[in-house]
Design a protein around this motif. Structure first.
Motif, short mmCIF file in Angstrom:
data_model
loop_
_atom_site.label_atom_id
_atom_site.label_comp_id
_atom_site.label_asym_id
_atom_site.label_seq_id
_atom_site.Cartn_x
_atom_site.Cartn_y
_atom_site.Cartn_z
N GLY A 137 0.81 -1.22 0.00
CA GLY A 137 0.00 0.00 0.00
C GLY A 137 0.84 1.26 0.00
N ASP A 177 0.23 4.05 -2.66
CA ASP A 177 -0.27 5.36 -2.20
C ASP A 177 0.66 6.49 -2.63
N SER A 215 -5.45 -0.60 -1.82
CA SER A 215 -5.04 0.56 -2.63
C SER A 215 -4.90 0.20 -4.11
N SER A 246 -5.36 7.39 -0.96
CA SER A 246 -3.92 7.38 -0.69
C SER A 246 -3.70 8.04 0.67
#
Ligand code: NZQ
Ligand code: ZN
Length: 383
Positions: free
Chosen positions: A96, A100, A142, A148
Protein backbone atom coordinates in the motif's frame (compact mmCIF):
# COMPACT_ATOMS: atom_id res chain seq x y z
CA UNK A 1 -29.53 3.26 2.61
CA UNK A 2 -27.93 6.40 1.20
CA UNK A 3 -28.14 7.04 -2.57
CA UNK A 4 -25.00 5.96 -4.37
CA UNK A 5 -23.24 5.72 -7.73
CA UNK A 6 -20.55 3.11 -8.16
CA UNK A 7 -17.84 2.89 -10.78
CA UNK A 8 -14.45 1.23 -10.47
CA UNK A 9 -12.32 1.49 -13.61
CA UNK A 10 -9.31 -0.58 -12.41
CA UNK A 11 -8.68 -3.70 -14.48
CA UNK A 12 -7.87 -6.59 -12.16
CA UNK A 13 -5.39 -9.17 -13.50
CA UNK A 14 -5.37 -11.97 -10.96
CA UNK A 15 -3.47 -15.25 -10.60
CA UNK A 16 -0.09 -16.93 -10.82
CA UNK A 17 2.04 -15.95 -13.83
CA UNK A 18 0.02 -12.87 -14.79
CA UNK A 19 3.21 -10.78 -15.00
CA UNK A 20 3.43 -11.98 -18.60
CA UNK A 21 0.63 -9.54 -19.48
CA UNK A 22 2.61 -6.50 -18.28
CA UNK A 23 4.20 -5.24 -21.50
CA UNK A 24 0.95 -5.64 -23.37
CA UNK A 25 -0.95 -3.63 -20.76
CA UNK A 26 1.56 -0.78 -20.85
CA UNK A 27 2.50 -0.49 -24.52
CA UNK A 28 -0.35 1.81 -25.56
CA UNK A 29 0.79 4.50 -23.12
CA UNK A 30 4.32 5.04 -24.48
CA UNK A 31 7.94 4.04 -23.97
CA UNK A 32 9.05 5.97 -20.86
CA UNK A 33 8.22 4.13 -17.69
CA UNK A 34 8.85 5.15 -14.09
CA UNK A 35 9.19 2.12 -11.83
CA UNK A 36 8.37 2.96 -8.19
CA UNK A 37 9.21 0.56 -5.37
CA UNK A 38 10.10 0.36 -1.69
CA UNK A 39 13.10 -0.65 0.35
CA UNK A 40 14.25 -3.59 -1.73
CA UNK A 41 12.00 -6.57 -0.97
CA UNK A 42 11.28 -6.87 -4.70
CA UNK A 43 14.98 -7.28 -5.44
CA UNK A 44 15.34 -10.01 -2.83
CA UNK A 45 12.33 -11.91 -4.16
CA UNK A 46 13.47 -11.71 -7.79
CA UNK A 47 10.35 -9.83 -8.89
CA UNK A 48 12.42 -6.76 -9.83
CA UNK A 49 14.59 -8.81 -12.17
CA UNK A 50 11.51 -10.41 -13.79
CA UNK A 51 9.89 -7.01 -14.31
CA UNK A 52 13.07 -5.70 -15.97
CA UNK A 53 12.91 -8.64 -18.39
CA UNK A 54 9.26 -7.96 -19.20
CA UNK A 55 10.06 -4.27 -19.77
CA UNK A 56 13.19 -4.79 -21.86
CA UNK A 57 11.68 -2.84 -24.77
CA UNK A 58 10.85 0.22 -22.66
CA UNK A 59 12.98 3.02 -21.20
CA UNK A 60 12.74 2.34 -17.47
CA UNK A 61 13.51 5.06 -14.90
CA UNK A 62 13.34 4.31 -11.19
CA UNK A 63 12.29 5.73 -7.86
CA UNK A 64 13.20 3.38 -5.02
CA UNK A 65 13.10 3.68 -1.26
CA UNK A 66 9.43 4.53 -0.76
CA UNK A 67 8.96 4.26 3.00
CA UNK A 68 6.27 2.31 4.84
CA UNK A 69 4.00 5.26 5.81
CA UNK A 70 5.15 7.08 2.64
CA UNK A 71 6.46 10.62 2.92
CA UNK A 72 5.30 13.60 0.90
CA UNK A 73 8.94 14.45 0.15
CA UNK A 74 9.37 11.11 -1.64
CA UNK A 75 6.26 11.75 -3.73
CA UNK A 76 7.65 15.16 -4.65
CA UNK A 77 10.86 13.46 -5.89
CA UNK A 78 8.81 11.08 -8.05
CA UNK A 79 6.77 13.93 -9.51
CA UNK A 80 10.00 15.65 -10.54
CA UNK A 81 11.20 12.49 -12.30
CA UNK A 82 7.99 12.37 -14.34
CA UNK A 83 8.51 15.98 -15.43
CA UNK A 84 12.24 15.58 -16.18
CA UNK A 85 11.99 12.37 -18.19
CA UNK A 86 8.65 12.80 -19.97
CA UNK A 87 7.29 9.72 -18.26
CA UNK A 88 4.32 8.12 -20.05
CA UNK A 89 3.35 5.53 -17.47
CA UNK A 90 4.21 4.76 -13.85
CA UNK A 91 4.43 1.23 -12.46
CA UNK A 92 4.09 0.84 -8.68
CA UNK A 93 5.45 -2.44 -7.33
CA UNK A 94 4.91 -3.18 -3.67
CA UNK A 95 2.38 -2.79 -0.88
CA UNK A 96 0.00 0.00 0.00
CA UNK A 97 2.77 2.47 0.78
CA UNK A 98 4.33 2.26 -2.69
CA UNK A 99 0.92 2.45 -4.37
CA UNK A 100 -0.27 5.36 -2.20
CA UNK A 101 2.94 7.27 -2.86
CA UNK A 102 2.56 6.63 -6.60
CA UNK A 103 -0.95 8.08 -6.55
CA UNK A 104 0.42 11.34 -5.20
CA UNK A 105 3.38 11.24 -7.61
CA UNK A 106 1.16 10.97 -10.69
CA UNK A 107 -1.10 13.81 -9.56
CA UNK A 108 1.69 16.09 -8.28
CA UNK A 109 3.56 15.77 -11.59
CA UNK A 110 0.88 17.99 -13.14
CA UNK A 111 0.96 20.66 -10.43
CA UNK A 112 3.65 23.28 -10.00
CA UNK A 113 3.10 23.74 -6.25
CA UNK A 114 3.88 21.53 -3.26
CA UNK A 115 2.49 17.96 -3.40
CA UNK A 116 1.17 18.41 0.16
CA UNK A 117 -1.39 20.92 -1.21
CA UNK A 118 -3.08 17.96 -2.92
CA UNK A 119 -3.20 15.94 0.30
CA UNK A 120 -4.77 18.77 2.30
CA UNK A 121 -7.24 19.62 -0.47
CA UNK A 122 -5.74 23.04 -1.27
CA UNK A 123 -5.24 21.88 -4.85
CA UNK A 124 -7.71 19.53 -6.54
CA UNK A 125 -5.88 17.49 -9.22
CA UNK A 126 -7.13 18.00 -12.76
CA UNK A 127 -4.73 15.61 -14.47
CA UNK A 128 -2.63 12.56 -13.55
CA UNK A 129 -0.09 10.40 -15.35
CA UNK A 130 -1.59 6.91 -15.86
CA UNK A 131 -0.21 4.17 -13.64
CA UNK A 132 -0.56 0.46 -12.90
CA UNK A 133 0.38 -1.66 -9.91
CA UNK A 134 1.91 -5.01 -9.10
CA UNK A 135 0.82 -5.90 -5.59
CA UNK A 136 3.14 -7.71 -3.17
CA UNK A 137 1.17 -7.39 0.08
CA UNK A 138 -2.53 -8.14 0.59
CA UNK A 139 -3.75 -5.43 2.93
CA UNK A 140 -4.85 -1.93 1.99
CA UNK A 141 -6.95 -2.39 -1.14
CA UNK A 142 -5.04 0.56 -2.63
CA UNK A 143 -4.51 -1.57 -5.77
CA UNK A 144 -8.17 -1.09 -6.69
CA UNK A 145 -9.23 2.18 -5.10
CA UNK A 146 -8.59 5.88 -5.52
CA UNK A 147 -7.41 6.63 -1.98
CA UNK A 148 -3.92 7.38 -0.69
CA UNK A 149 -2.48 8.04 2.76
CA UNK A 150 0.58 10.27 3.04
CA UNK A 151 2.78 11.36 5.95
CA UNK A 152 4.26 14.82 6.37
CA UNK A 153 7.15 14.49 8.80
CA UNK A 154 7.53 18.25 9.22
CA UNK A 155 3.98 18.79 10.43
CA UNK A 156 3.67 15.29 11.97
CA UNK A 157 0.49 14.67 9.98
CA UNK A 158 -0.68 11.52 8.26
CA UNK A 159 -3.66 12.25 6.04
CA UNK A 160 -5.78 10.46 3.47
CA UNK A 161 -6.83 12.02 0.19
CA UNK A 162 -8.34 10.71 -3.01
CA UNK A 163 -9.30 11.56 -6.56
CA UNK A 164 -11.06 9.60 -9.32
CA UNK A 165 -7.95 10.39 -11.40
CA UNK A 166 -5.79 8.04 -9.31
CA UNK A 167 -7.50 4.70 -9.78
CA UNK A 168 -4.81 2.35 -11.10
CA UNK A 169 -5.31 1.56 -14.79
CA UNK A 170 -4.63 -2.09 -13.99
CA UNK A 171 -3.37 -4.12 -11.05
CA UNK A 172 -1.57 -7.42 -11.35
CA UNK A 173 -2.27 -9.66 -8.35
CA UNK A 174 -0.14 -12.80 -8.27
CA UNK A 175 -0.60 -14.45 -4.86
CA UNK A 176 2.86 -16.07 -5.07
CA UNK A 177 4.41 -12.58 -4.71
CA UNK A 178 3.18 -12.57 -1.11
CA UNK A 179 5.08 -15.79 -0.22
CA UNK A 180 8.16 -13.80 0.84
CA UNK A 181 6.36 -11.62 3.37
CA UNK A 182 7.70 -11.83 6.92
CA UNK A 183 4.99 -13.35 9.16
CA UNK A 184 4.30 -10.08 10.95
CA UNK A 185 3.67 -8.29 7.62
CA UNK A 186 1.20 -10.98 6.53
CA UNK A 187 -0.54 -10.52 9.87
CA UNK A 188 -0.56 -6.74 9.49
CA UNK A 189 -2.26 -7.17 6.14
CA UNK A 190 -4.86 -9.51 7.60
CA UNK A 191 -5.69 -7.05 10.39
CA UNK A 192 -5.89 -4.12 7.98
CA UNK A 193 -8.29 -5.86 5.59
CA UNK A 194 -10.46 -7.06 8.50
CA UNK A 195 -10.56 -3.53 9.87
CA UNK A 196 -11.70 -2.18 6.50
CA UNK A 197 -14.58 -4.63 6.50
CA UNK A 198 -15.47 -3.72 10.08
CA UNK A 199 -15.31 0.04 9.43
CA UNK A 200 -17.87 -0.44 6.66
CA UNK A 201 -20.03 -2.89 8.61
CA UNK A 202 -20.57 -0.38 11.42
CA UNK A 203 -22.05 2.31 9.24
CA UNK A 204 -24.53 5.15 9.28
CA UNK A 205 -27.28 3.40 7.29
CA UNK A 206 -30.14 1.61 9.02
CA UNK A 207 -30.74 -1.39 6.79
CA UNK A 208 -28.02 -2.97 4.63
CA UNK A 209 -28.64 -6.72 4.59
CA UNK A 210 -26.90 -7.48 1.28
CA UNK A 211 -23.68 -5.76 2.31
CA UNK A 212 -23.94 -7.17 5.87
CA UNK A 213 -24.05 -10.72 4.57
CA UNK A 214 -21.10 -10.23 2.25
CA UNK A 215 -18.95 -8.56 4.91
CA UNK A 216 -19.77 -11.18 7.56
CA UNK A 217 -18.89 -13.97 5.15
CA UNK A 218 -15.57 -12.38 4.11
CA UNK A 219 -14.63 -11.82 7.76
CA UNK A 220 -15.34 -15.49 8.55
CA UNK A 221 -13.25 -16.50 5.53
CA UNK A 222 -10.28 -14.38 6.62
CA UNK A 223 -10.50 -15.79 10.15
CA UNK A 224 -10.39 -19.29 8.65
CA UNK A 225 -7.45 -18.67 6.30
CA UNK A 226 -5.24 -16.37 8.38
CA UNK A 227 -3.77 -19.14 10.58
CA UNK A 228 -3.05 -21.25 7.47
CA UNK A 229 -0.83 -18.50 6.02
CA UNK A 230 0.94 -18.05 9.35
CA UNK A 231 1.71 -21.80 9.50
CA UNK A 232 2.51 -22.21 5.82
CA UNK A 233 3.44 -18.99 3.99
CA UNK A 234 3.46 -20.74 0.60
CA UNK A 235 -0.05 -22.17 0.77
CA UNK A 236 -1.36 -20.92 -2.58
CA UNK A 237 -5.06 -21.28 -1.83
CA UNK A 238 -4.76 -19.37 1.44
CA UNK A 239 -2.65 -16.63 -0.19
CA UNK A 240 -5.07 -16.17 -3.12
CA UNK A 241 -8.04 -16.14 -0.75
CA UNK A 242 -6.49 -13.42 1.39
CA UNK A 243 -5.37 -11.42 -1.64
CA UNK A 244 -8.87 -11.38 -3.05
CA UNK A 245 -10.34 -10.56 0.37
CA UNK A 246 -7.99 -7.59 0.80
CA UNK A 247 -8.88 -6.14 -2.58
CA UNK A 248 -12.63 -6.55 -2.31
CA UNK A 249 -12.57 -5.22 1.26
CA UNK A 250 -11.70 -1.74 0.05
CA UNK A 251 -12.55 -1.39 -3.63
CA UNK A 252 -15.85 0.29 -2.89
CA UNK A 253 -18.04 -2.71 -3.70
CA UNK A 254 -18.87 -3.33 -0.03
CA UNK A 255 -19.88 0.28 0.53
CA UNK A 256 -23.05 0.43 -1.50
CA UNK A 257 -25.53 2.60 0.36
CA UNK A 258 -23.30 4.03 3.10
CA UNK A 259 -19.83 5.39 3.77
CA UNK A 260 -18.91 3.43 6.88
CA UNK A 261 -17.66 4.61 10.23
CA UNK A 262 -13.86 5.02 9.79
CA UNK A 263 -13.25 6.27 13.37
CA UNK A 264 -10.64 3.61 14.06
CA UNK A 265 -8.71 4.67 10.97
CA UNK A 266 -8.85 8.33 12.05
CA UNK A 267 -7.62 7.36 15.52
CA UNK A 268 -4.92 5.12 14.07
CA UNK A 269 -3.63 7.69 11.60
CA UNK A 270 -3.19 10.04 14.57
CA UNK A 271 -1.05 7.43 16.33
CA UNK A 272 1.12 6.57 13.35
CA UNK A 273 1.59 10.28 12.53
CA UNK A 274 3.24 10.76 15.91
CA UNK A 275 4.81 7.31 16.38
CA UNK A 276 6.22 5.43 13.41
CA UNK A 277 4.28 2.21 14.03
CA UNK A 278 2.66 0.02 11.39
CA UNK A 279 -0.88 0.99 10.42
CA UNK A 280 -2.22 -2.46 11.36
CA UNK A 281 -0.56 -2.46 14.77
CA UNK A 282 -2.32 0.78 15.57
CA UNK A 283 -5.62 -0.67 14.33
CA UNK A 284 -5.31 -3.83 16.35
CA UNK A 285 -4.89 -1.69 19.47
CA UNK A 286 -7.53 0.94 18.70
CA UNK A 287 -10.39 -0.84 16.94
CA UNK A 288 -11.53 -3.13 19.79
CA UNK A 289 -11.25 -0.19 22.19
CA UNK A 290 -13.37 1.96 19.85
CA UNK A 291 -15.87 -0.90 19.78
CA UNK A 292 -16.05 -1.20 23.58
CA UNK A 293 -16.56 2.58 23.73
CA UNK A 294 -19.47 2.87 21.28
CA UNK A 295 -21.10 -0.57 21.72
CA UNK A 296 -23.45 0.35 24.63
CA UNK A 297 -25.34 2.69 22.25
CA UNK A 298 -25.47 0.13 19.40
CA UNK A 299 -25.96 -3.21 21.15
CA UNK A 300 -28.11 -4.75 18.42
CA UNK A 301 -25.52 -4.12 15.72
CA UNK A 302 -22.68 -5.51 17.80
CA UNK A 303 -24.83 -8.50 18.73
CA UNK A 304 -25.33 -9.25 15.03
CA UNK A 305 -21.56 -8.98 14.50
CA UNK A 306 -20.86 -11.41 17.36
CA UNK A 307 -23.45 -13.92 16.18
CA UNK A 308 -22.72 -13.86 12.47
CA UNK A 309 -18.94 -13.51 12.50
CA UNK A 310 -17.94 -15.42 15.63
CA UNK A 311 -21.02 -17.64 16.21
CA UNK A 312 -21.38 -16.28 19.76
CA UNK A 313 -24.71 -16.58 21.61
CA UNK A 314 -24.81 -15.45 25.27
CA UNK A 315 -27.72 -14.88 27.69
CA UNK A 316 -28.29 -11.21 26.93
CA UNK A 317 -27.75 -9.05 23.83
CA UNK A 318 -25.21 -6.97 25.78
CA UNK A 319 -23.20 -10.05 26.80
CA UNK A 320 -23.22 -11.34 23.24
CA UNK A 321 -22.20 -7.94 21.87
CA UNK A 322 -19.33 -7.64 24.32
CA UNK A 323 -18.17 -11.22 23.75
CA UNK A 324 -17.96 -10.48 20.00
CA UNK A 325 -15.51 -7.67 20.66
CA UNK A 326 -13.56 -9.87 23.09
CA UNK A 327 -13.37 -12.54 20.36
CA UNK A 328 -12.02 -10.10 17.79
CA UNK A 329 -9.39 -8.80 20.19
CA UNK A 330 -8.47 -12.35 21.17
CA UNK A 331 -8.16 -13.40 17.53
CA UNK A 332 -5.75 -10.57 16.76
CA UNK A 333 -3.84 -11.32 19.97
CA UNK A 334 -3.54 -14.96 18.87
CA UNK A 335 -1.77 -13.65 15.76
CA UNK A 336 0.71 -11.84 18.03
CA UNK A 337 -0.65 -8.39 17.25
CA UNK A 338 -0.46 -5.71 19.96
CA UNK A 339 -3.62 -4.96 21.93
CA UNK A 340 -2.48 -1.99 24.05
CA UNK A 341 -0.52 1.18 23.33
CA UNK A 342 1.94 0.12 26.04
CA UNK A 343 2.76 -2.98 23.91
CA UNK A 344 4.32 -0.44 21.50
CA UNK A 345 5.86 1.60 24.34
CA UNK A 346 3.40 4.46 23.89
CA UNK A 347 2.41 6.16 27.14
CA UNK A 348 -0.06 8.90 28.09
CA UNK A 349 2.33 11.74 27.22
CA UNK A 350 1.14 12.16 23.61
CA UNK A 351 -2.53 11.21 23.77
CA UNK A 352 -3.74 14.82 23.85
CA UNK A 353 -1.67 15.59 20.76
CA UNK A 354 -3.09 12.51 19.03
CA UNK A 355 -6.67 13.43 20.00
CA UNK A 356 -6.07 16.91 18.54
CA UNK A 357 -4.88 15.29 15.29
CA UNK A 358 -8.09 13.34 14.81
CA UNK A 359 -10.31 16.32 15.54
CA UNK A 360 -8.40 18.84 13.43
CA UNK A 361 -11.36 19.12 11.06
CA UNK A 362 -14.00 18.76 13.77
CA UNK A 363 -15.82 15.59 14.80
CA UNK A 364 -15.27 12.19 13.19
CA UNK A 365 -17.01 8.80 12.83
CA UNK A 366 -20.45 7.97 11.46
CA UNK A 367 -21.94 5.11 13.50
CA UNK A 368 -21.29 7.36 16.47
CA UNK A 369 -20.03 10.89 15.95
CA UNK A 370 -17.00 11.46 18.19
CA UNK A 371 -15.22 14.57 19.47
CA UNK A 372 -11.93 15.43 21.16
CA UNK A 373 -13.02 14.09 24.57
CA UNK A 374 -14.17 10.81 23.02
CA UNK A 375 -10.84 10.42 21.20
CA UNK A 376 -8.97 11.13 24.41
CA UNK A 377 -11.07 8.57 26.30
CA UNK A 378 -10.47 5.87 23.66
CA UNK A 379 -6.71 6.54 23.66
CA UNK A 380 -6.71 6.44 27.47
CA UNK A 381 -8.66 3.15 27.49
CA UNK A 382 -6.06 1.76 25.06
CA UNK A 383 -2.99 2.56 27.20
O1 NZQ B 1 9.60 -1.51 1.12
P1 NZQ B 1 9.78 -2.96 0.81
O2 NZQ B 1 11.20 -3.38 0.79
O3 NZQ B 1 9.03 -3.38 -0.40
O4 NZQ B 1 9.19 -3.79 2.07
C1 NZQ B 1 7.82 -3.70 2.46
C2 NZQ B 1 7.61 -2.86 3.71
O5 NZQ B 1 8.76 -2.86 4.52
C3 NZQ B 1 7.40 -5.07 2.91
N1 NZQ B 1 6.91 -5.92 1.83
C4 NZQ B 1 5.90 -5.66 0.96
N2 NZQ B 1 5.69 -6.72 0.18
C5 NZQ B 1 6.61 -7.66 0.53
C6 NZQ B 1 7.39 -7.15 1.58
N3 NZQ B 1 8.39 -7.85 2.15
C7 NZQ B 1 8.63 -9.09 1.68
N4 NZQ B 1 7.89 -9.66 0.68
C8 NZQ B 1 6.88 -8.98 0.08
N5 NZQ B 1 6.14 -9.57 -0.86
O6 NZQ B 1 6.32 -4.81 3.81
C9 NZQ B 1 6.55 -3.59 4.47
C10 NZQ B 1 5.25 -2.84 4.60
O7 NZQ B 1 4.80 -2.41 3.34
P2 NZQ B 1 3.63 -1.32 3.22
O8 NZQ B 1 3.42 -1.05 1.79
O9 NZQ B 1 3.94 -0.15 4.09
O10 NZQ B 1 2.38 -2.05 3.87
P3 NZQ B 1 0.85 -1.92 3.59
O11 NZQ B 1 0.48 -2.52 2.30
O12 NZQ B 1 0.21 -2.44 4.81
O13 NZQ B 1 0.58 -0.34 3.46
C11 NZQ B 1 0.50 0.47 4.58
C12 NZQ B 1 0.20 1.91 4.19
O14 NZQ B 1 -1.06 2.02 3.50
C13 NZQ B 1 -1.89 3.00 4.14
C14 NZQ B 1 -1.42 2.92 5.57
O15 NZQ B 1 -1.81 4.03 6.35
C15 NZQ B 1 0.09 2.79 5.42
O16 NZQ B 1 0.66 4.06 5.19
N6 NZQ B 1 -3.30 2.70 3.86
C16 NZQ B 1 -3.77 2.93 2.62
C17 NZQ B 1 -5.09 2.74 2.27
C18 NZQ B 1 -5.59 2.99 0.90
N7 NZQ B 1 -4.78 3.54 0.02
O17 NZQ B 1 -6.72 2.71 0.57
C19 NZQ B 1 -6.07 2.29 3.24
C20 NZQ B 1 -5.45 1.70 4.46
O18 NZQ B 1 -6.39 1.77 5.50
C21 NZQ B 1 -4.18 2.34 4.92
O19 NZQ B 1 -4.44 3.51 5.71
ZN1 ZN C 1 -6.43 0.42 6.84
Amino acid sequence: MVKFTYKNPTKLIFGQGQLSTLANEIKAFGKNILLVYGGGSIKQSGLYQNIQKELSHFNVFELSGVEPNPRVTTAQKGAKLIQEHNIDFVLAVGGGSVIDCTKLIVAAAHYQGDAWDIVIGKHIPTQATPFGTILTLAATGSEMNAGSVITNEKTQQKLGWGSPLVYPTFSILDPTYTYTLPTHQSINGIIDMMSHLIEQYFNEAEHTPVMDGMIESILRTIIQYAPIVVDNPTDYQARETLMMAGTVALNGSLRWGYLGDWSSHALEHAISAVYDIAHAEGLSIIMPNWMYYVMPKHIERFEQFAKNVFHIHKHTPYETAKAGIDALQQFWKSLNAPTRLSDKHIDASCIEQMAKHCTENGSFGRLEILNFDDALAIFRNSL
